[in-house]
Design a protein around this motif. Structure first.
Motif, PDB file in Angstrom:
ATOM      1  N   GLY A   1      -2.310  -1.003  -9.871  1.00 51.75           N
ATOM      2  CA  GLY A   1      -2.771  -1.872  -8.806  1.00 51.75           C
ATOM      3  C   GLY A   1      -2.653  -3.332  -9.188  1.00 51.75           C
ATOM      4  O   GLY A   1      -2.214  -4.174  -8.401  1.00 51.75           O
TER       5      GLY A   1
ATOM      6  N   VAL B   1      -4.171   4.077 -12.651  1.00 46.69           N
ATOM      7  CA  VAL B   1      -4.159   3.597 -11.265  1.00 46.69           C
ATOM      8  C   VAL B   1      -4.603   2.133 -11.160  1.00 46.69           C
ATOM      9  O   VAL B   1      -3.914   1.320 -10.525  1.00 46.69           O
TER      10      VAL B   1
ATOM     11  N   TYR C   1       0.817  -1.215   0.000  1.00 48.44           N
ATOM     12  CA  TYR C   1       0.000   0.000   0.000  1.00 48.44           C
ATOM     13  C   TYR C   1       0.854   1.271   0.000  1.00 48.44           C
ATOM     14  O   TYR C   1       0.602   2.202  -0.780  1.00 48.44           O
TER      15      TYR C   1
ATOM     16  N   TYR D   1      -7.843  -1.258  -6.482  1.00 44.44           N
ATOM     17  CA  TYR D   1      -7.449   0.080  -6.895  1.00 44.44           C
ATOM     18  C   TYR D   1      -8.469   0.727  -7.816  1.00 44.44           C
ATOM     19  O   TYR D   1      -8.568   1.951  -7.880  1.00 44.44           O
TER      20      TYR D   1
END
Length: 242
Positions: A187, A183, A30, A197
């Motif tokens: 992820g 994004v 993360y 994500y």
């Protein structure tokens, strides 16, 4: 209030259970992914949160949805303040505890497993409460905010850092492409969980940011509510007093 968004649309679990499981799953990567997704701008945003909280010289601070403890660690720069970090995800807290121990801050920060919508603290207990990229994960937004209001002492301050959507060309268009395509791809590549994500991007786009969220805070009972867009509006800091 904003449209309800859940991580796993085919799951029969409640949003709270899905969010907990999601963060447990992605906790090992993360921090790395968060830096990549925000282009490290989140570091400066947290400093700005700390500056807003420091203005009232708090001694007891609650960091709700503390995650891996980045904001809690930043808040130790406030003289004499003790920080309690609370999160639903044990996986995130385990990462946070290691970071805190490594930096020798265990005497300043206490991390605890708990529910933001049923805070295990007495009324009027904290001088300040912070939430960083967490309120959009509340299952019941107003219930969570009422709980924060309850545990804040009179004269206390809430500072929320949350994603928001830029409203002007061309930043708005660039933000959409980045959060909806790049994004989720990162992820999947780095965290092996594209769905998680994608949820983080979708929940950000559906969150009632700006004046709408300020109005919700006022409805809860907070006063002197105002907000400060960060970095062309991709995030916003909300300040509200009790």
């Amino acid at each position: 209030m904003g449209e309800k968004v859940i991580p796993y649309k085919n799951s029969k679990q409640r949003k709270k259970e899905q969010v907990t499981g999601m963060f447990d799953t992605i906790s090992p990567t993360y921090d790395e992914l968060n830096r990549v997704m925000t282009m490290r701008l989140d570091i400066n945003w947290r400093k700005n949160v700390r500056k807003e909280i420091a203005k009232i010289n708090p001694l007891k601070i609650l960091d709700v949805a503390t995650g891996t403890g980045d904001l809690a660690i930043e808040l130790t720069q406030i003289d004499l303040a003790h920080i309690t970090g609370l999160d639903l995800s044990q996986g995130m807290l385990d990462i946070g505890k290691k970071k805190i121990e490594k930096q020798g801050l265990s005497h300043r920060i206490n991390l605890t497993l708990g529910d933001s919508e049923a805070l295990p603290f007495a009324d009027n207990w904290f001088d300040a409460v912070s939430v960083s990229f967490g309120v959009r994960n509340f299952e019941n937004l107003e219930k969570g905010l009422y709980e924060i209001y309850r545990v804040l002492c009179n004269g206390g301050r809430l500072v929320v850092l949350e994603t928001s959507v830029p409203e002007h060309f061309p930043v708005k268009q660039g933000y959409y492409l980045y959060t909806h395509f790049i994004v989720p791809f990162m992820g999947k590549l780095l965290a092996k969980d594209k769905t998680a994500y994608a949820y983080l991007s979708e929940s950000a786009s559906k969150f009632p940011f700006g004046q709408r969220f300020a109005d919700i805070l006022t409805k809860i009972g907070f006063s002197k509510v105002h907000f400060k867009p960060q970095t062309l509006g991709v995030a916003t800091i909300y300040i509200a007093d009790k």
